[in-house]
Design a protein around this motif. Structure first.
Motif, PDB file in Angstrom:
ATOM      1  N   ASP A 499      28.269  33.575  31.978  1.00  0.00           N
ATOM      2  CA  ASP A 499      29.668  33.440  31.890  1.00  0.00           C
ATOM      3  C   ASP A 499      30.238  32.617  33.507  1.00  0.00           C
ATOM      4  O   ASP A 499      31.148  32.090  33.164  1.00  0.00           O
ATOM      5  N   ASP A 503      32.173  29.484  33.141  1.00  0.00           N
ATOM      6  CA  ASP A 503      33.410  29.252  33.820  1.00  0.00           C
ATOM      7  C   ASP A 503      33.501  27.987  34.490  1.00  0.00           C
ATOM      8  O   ASP A 503      34.370  27.354  34.663  1.00  0.00           O
ATOM      9  N   THR A 508      37.872  28.959  30.308  1.00  0.00           N
ATOM     10  CA  THR A 508      38.169  29.604  29.419  1.00  0.00           C
ATOM     11  C   THR A 508      39.418  29.956  29.357  1.00  0.00           C
ATOM     12  O   THR A 508      40.486  29.915  30.278  1.00  0.00           O
ATOM     13  N   TYR A 513      39.907  38.051  31.507  1.00  0.00           N
ATOM     14  CA  TYR A 513      38.283  38.250  31.751  1.00  0.00           C
ATOM     15  C   TYR A 513      38.019  38.821  33.163  1.00  0.00           C
ATOM     16  O   TYR A 513      37.467  39.601  33.503  1.00  0.00           O
TER      17      TYR A 513
END
Length: 518
Positions: A499, A503, A508, A513
């Motif tokens: 993730d 990013d 995103t 988040y």
């Protein structure tokens, strides 16, 4: 004529490697860390060249000339001790399946893995930018001294030639820097060994050098105060115990926690290569530092006092001009320029990468394409280099001492964050903030008001702050430390790393988040 011929071949090689590297660079990873696939020989070449800066090649001999053998303890022994600690960092930093691309990203992986935008990553990126801007400035000063000596061009004009070499060595990204660095290492080694041979021949050997150092009272500068007889062979030299200890501790403990050394350990293709890379580099350094010691001490025999208007940074160029044959002088002076360029291009790459990747992406949400990033990076490298050149018009300090200040600052800010982060699972986010902020601020204050042992004071204060912060706050999540302690990582940790990287690669649209992750 020899100067022009050798310099011409050097420039042609730089052009050739830059063109080849431009074709090899395809991704962001290629540009920043060579895709984490660097081999051993290229790794030793680029690490040694980055290590041997202009502060090493002309700054350290200058201090050996003015302060005697004590400079060996302060710089050479300090760097050697610091180098011996780097494999301890290499073993851990290269361990994760997904290594960080930059030093600030490592800090994010370790301490803020769930943050959508990492303030800690941005703070570290800004500190790196400031520190490396000053280190590049030091390389330009040394480059200007040597280039003006070769060409006869005024120093204030000669420093602008540095920009041409940055264009030739940095625009191909990591592979361009690594390839030119390897040639630079060979040039530096040949140059200092040849000049060392000349110095030994002209002075009559080490016995005569030691005899002169034991009896001379010649002042460092023409018209200056006479030296105390025998002080150049004293373990403390002209420094005093507190000053020499401060120099040693800054160079030794500041080295393994300096961001560019940590980042260098991210490029090798595996842990084994990372460790062998630094061990091989230390072997190469023996053949560079040994001759530099002889050159610095032997210079006192050949030139008892430096002419008025020159600093000790000019002693090596003066020796080369007055005592070495033209071809040896040409090789050595080109080697000194290579030392400045090879260190500066690596640091400019770190500066520009951190400015966009670690700072910009943590402030502004808009991401640019890989092609746009590479163009932006090249423009940033050139822009930062211009600023560093302008700052070099009036040199503020002696070269070797400038490195001590900045290594001390990096060590004060990052020593506990790096070593405790890699070897203590309990080290957490609050401890990282405390260590970086307290270490950096206390070091600047201690230096500004002239306290003795500023590095020791700042690191000690920082440790107290780290321990209080760690034990007064929650333990870190498993995902923060698992990649650095376990060979196999959990699915949750793997997802967190993916993730973070996603990013950084692509923005995103999920606004929850970061908040959810807190």
């Amino acid at each position: 004529m020899w100067y022009i011929i050798i310099f011409g071949f050097y420039v042609l090689f730089l052009i050739w490697t830059n063109v080849k590297s431009l074709k090899a660079v395809e991704s962001l990873d290629d540009f920043t860390t060579g895709g984490h696939r660097m081999g051993l020989l290229l790794g030793i070449g680029t690490t040694a060249a980055t290590w041997v800066s202009v502060a090493s090649v002309i700054g350290v001999p200058g201090y050996l000339y003015s302060s005697g053998v004590a400079a060996i303890i302060g710089w050479v022994a300090g760097w050697a001790f610091g180098g011996a600690l780097i494999p301890i960092v290499a073993y851990k930093i290269r361990r994760p399946e997904t290594p960080a691309r930059t030093f600030p990203e490592f800090i994010r992986f370790r301490f803020e893995p769930f943050m959508k935008k990492s303030s800690l990553q941005a703070i570290v990126g800004i500190l790196m930018l400031l520190g490396y801007l000053l280190l590049v400035n030091i390389q330009i000063i040394g480059f200007g001294i040597v280039f003006s000596t070769i060409t006869g061009i005024d120093y204030k004009i000669a420093i602008f030639a540095f920009l041409l070499f940055i264009l030739l060595t940095s625009f191909g990204g990591f592979w361009s820097v690594a390839a030119t660095d390897t040639l630079n290492t060979i040039l530096i080694m040949i140059g200092v060994i040849l000049t060392c041979g000349v110095v030994l021949s002209v002075t009559g050997g080490m016995d005569n050098i030691v005899e002169t150092l034991s009896t001379t009272t010649a002042p460092t500068y023409v018209g200056g105060p006479s030296l105390e007889e025998g002080i150049l062979l004293s373990p403390l030299g002209t420094f005093g115990l507190a000053t020499l200890f401060s120099i040693f501790i800054s160079n030794s403990l500041g080295t393994p926690s300096s961001p560019h050394w940590v980042a260098r350990m991210l490029a090798p293709k595996n842990i084994k290569v990372a460790i062998l890379q630094i061990m091989g580099t230390i072997v190469v350094l023996i053949f560079i530092m040994g001759p530099l010691i002889v050159i610095g001490l032997g210079s006192k025999v050949l030139i008892p006092s430096i002419p008025a208007g020159k600093t000790t940074d000019y002693i090596v160029p003066l020796i080369i001009q007055e005592y070495t044959p033209a071809i040896i002088g040409a090789i050595t002076l080109v080697a000194i320029c290579a030392a400045a360029i090879s260190t500066a291009n690596s640091m400019l790459l770190h500066c520009a990468t951190s400015l966009y990747y670690d700072v910009y992406l943590n402030i502004f949400p808009k991401r640019i394409s890989d092609k746009g990033f590479k163009n932006w990076l090249r423009a940033s490298i050139f822009g930062i280099a211009i600023i560093a050149v302008l700052l070099a018009i009036k040199p503020p300090w002696f070269l070797a001492m400038g490195f001590v200040y900045i290594y001390g600052g990096f060590g004060a800010a990052f020593f506990w964050v790096v070593f405790l982060g890699l070897y203590w699972k309990r080290m957490n986010r609050a401890g990282a903030y405390a260590g970086i902020i307290i270490g950096a601020v206390v070091y600047v204050i201690a230096k500004t008001i002239g306290l003795p042992l500023p590095f020791v004071i700042s690191v000690s204060t920082s440790l107290i702050g780290v321990l209080l912060a760690v034990y007064l706050t929650k333990k870190p999540p498993l995902e923060a430390y698992e990649p650095y302690f376990n060979a196999e990582i959990s699915d949750s940790t793997r997802k967190v790393f993916e993730d973070i990287r996603n990013d950084s690669d692509e923005e995103t649209d999920d606004p929850d988040y970061g908040e959810a992750a807190k």
